[in-house]
Scaffold this motif. Sequence first.
Motif, PDB file in Angstrom:
ATOM      1  N   LYS A   9     -91.613 -70.247 -40.631  1.00  0.00           N
ATOM      2  CA  LYS A   9     -93.093 -69.181 -40.269  1.00  0.00           C
ATOM      3  C   LYS A   9     -94.258 -69.435 -40.120  1.00  0.00           C
ATOM      4  CE  LYS A   9     -93.942 -65.852 -42.523  1.00  0.00           C
ATOM      5  NZ  LYS A   9     -94.804 -64.223 -42.664  1.00  0.00           N
ATOM      6  N   PRO A  46     -99.465 -69.997 -34.327  1.00  0.00           N
ATOM      7  CA  PRO A  46     -99.198 -69.508 -33.226  1.00  0.00           C
ATOM      8  C   PRO A  46     -99.025 -70.951 -32.925  1.00  0.00           C
ATOM      9  CG  PRO A  46    -101.264 -69.139 -32.535  1.00  0.00           C
ATOM     10  CD  PRO A  46    -101.521 -69.776 -34.141  1.00  0.00           C
ATOM     11  N   ARG A  47     -97.587 -71.977 -33.472  1.00  0.00           N
ATOM     12  CA  ARG A  47     -97.886 -73.370 -32.962  1.00  0.00           C
ATOM     13  C   ARG A  47     -96.305 -73.104 -32.688  1.00  0.00           C
ATOM     14  NH1 ARG A  47    -102.132 -77.435 -35.322  1.00  0.00           N
ATOM     15  NH2 ARG A  47    -103.956 -76.207 -33.996  1.00  0.00           N
ATOM     16  N   GLY A  48     -95.519 -71.936 -32.870  1.00  0.00           N
ATOM     17  CA  GLY A  48     -93.532 -72.393 -32.823  1.00  0.00           C
ATOM     18  C   GLY A  48     -93.217 -72.299 -31.205  1.00  0.00           C
ATOM     19  N   LYS A  49     -91.780 -71.847 -31.289  1.00  0.00           N
ATOM     20  CA  LYS A  49     -91.057 -71.788 -29.683  1.00  0.00           C
ATOM     21  C   LYS A  49     -90.909 -70.521 -29.906  1.00  0.00           C
ATOM     22  CE  LYS A  49     -90.242 -76.563 -29.452  1.00  0.00           C
ATOM     23  NZ  LYS A  49     -89.334 -77.009 -28.635  1.00  0.00           N
ATOM     24  N   ASN A  50     -90.787 -69.574 -31.290  1.00  0.00           N
ATOM     25  CA  ASN A  50     -89.971 -68.366 -30.954  1.00  0.00           C
ATOM     26  C   ASN A  50     -91.107 -67.214 -31.713  1.00  0.00           C
ATOM     27  OD1 ASN A  50     -88.768 -68.553 -33.024  1.00  0.00           O
ATOM     28  ND2 ASN A  50     -87.210 -70.622 -32.374  1.00  0.00           N
ATOM     29  N   ASP A  51     -89.882 -66.068 -32.629  1.00  0.00           N
ATOM     30  CA  ASP A  51     -89.878 -65.167 -33.247  1.00  0.00           C
ATOM     31  C   ASP A  51     -89.316 -64.711 -34.456  1.00  0.00           C
ATOM     32  OD1 ASP A  51     -87.832 -64.050 -31.788  1.00  0.00           O
ATOM     33  OD2 ASP A  51     -88.746 -62.128 -31.455  1.00  0.00           O
ATOM     34  N   PRO A  54     -93.954 -63.190 -32.818  1.00  0.00           N
ATOM     35  CA  PRO A  54     -94.350 -64.353 -31.177  1.00  0.00           C
ATOM     36  C   PRO A  54     -94.756 -65.643 -31.090  1.00  0.00           C
ATOM     37  CG  PRO A  54     -93.773 -62.206 -30.347  1.00  0.00           C
ATOM     38  CD  PRO A  54     -94.329 -62.291 -31.984  1.00  0.00           C
ATOM     39  N   LYS A  55     -93.973 -66.733 -30.886  1.00  0.00           N
ATOM     40  CA  LYS A  55     -94.879 -68.397 -31.217  1.00  0.00           C
ATOM     41  C   LYS A  55     -95.687 -69.068 -32.578  1.00  0.00           C
ATOM     42  CE  LYS A  55     -95.114 -68.362 -26.604  1.00  0.00           C
ATOM     43  NZ  LYS A  55     -94.533 -69.610 -25.689  1.00  0.00           N
ATOM     44  N   TYR A  56     -94.620 -68.046 -33.722  1.00  0.00           N
ATOM     45  CA  TYR A  56     -94.811 -68.481 -34.396  1.00  0.00           C
ATOM     46  C   TYR A  56     -93.178 -69.318 -36.090  1.00  0.00           C
ATOM     47  CZ  TYR A  56     -99.423 -66.620 -35.762  1.00  0.00           C
ATOM     48  OH  TYR A  56    -100.956 -66.495 -35.684  1.00  0.00           O
ATOM     49  N   GLY A  89     -89.839 -71.716 -35.738  1.00  0.00           N
ATOM     50  CA  GLY A  89     -89.342 -72.452 -34.876  1.00  0.00           C
ATOM     51  C   GLY A  89     -88.427 -72.902 -36.058  1.00  0.00           C
TER      52      GLY A  89
END
Length: 241
Positions: free
Chosen positions: A192, A196-201, A214-216, A218
């Motif tokens: 986590k 917010p530079r990830g791809k999913n939740d 969301p977006k946190y 990966g």
Amino acid sequence: MSTYSVVTSDFVNLSITTSNRHYVERRFQKGITIDEFKGKLELITGGNPATMVVEVYDRNDKLICTLSDGQRLLGSYPIDDGMHILVVDNFSRTQENLNDVEKFEISEEEYAKRTDTVKAFLEKNKLGKYNKEEVERKAERKKQEEAEAAAVQLCHVGSRCEVSVPNQPKRRATIMYAGKTEFKEGWWIGVKYDEPRGKNDGTVNGKKYFECLPKYGGFVKPLHVKVGDFPEEEFDLDEEL
């Protein structure tokens, strides 16, 4: 009566074994029927063609099929060079005659010179251990897997970390998952991110591995994760224009 035809090459090299571990290597025409094949196996193993069960195994000792149709041609079955035939039967009635069967013996030097052996086939087609590039690739994959398995042991859920994926900026995160996944083979670390530079939740292909906004979330390979005392960074959104 059904009509069968040979769908592969004219000859095949097979290893013949029995429940008594009798072993020979022979070459057979694929145009013979299974009844004729069993007749040849009788001369080799001493088994009874009327009662013997003939099983075909591939090079990995996986059962491919059983040769049960006496009128079907040998070549119409999925048989290839290097496979082996297991003859199952009650050999007691002819065991005393097995000593009269000519045994197939050959020195290692003579075997290496032959062109109709399993070894020659593998060398010619660069299969198995004779494919140098494939052997090197397997060794590299094994080395990579061992390194990842060791690295994942250091990634405990709840630990802080820094993620360094090639060609991407470093990102700080919290480890939320460590292990195998259904979406891809190998070891993976679910994180986590602090921003917010990830791809999913934490969910991939409908399966939830962990929870985050969301977006946190990966997933990264263990070798890209450095566990340590990485305090969460503070981001002042008011400074952004």
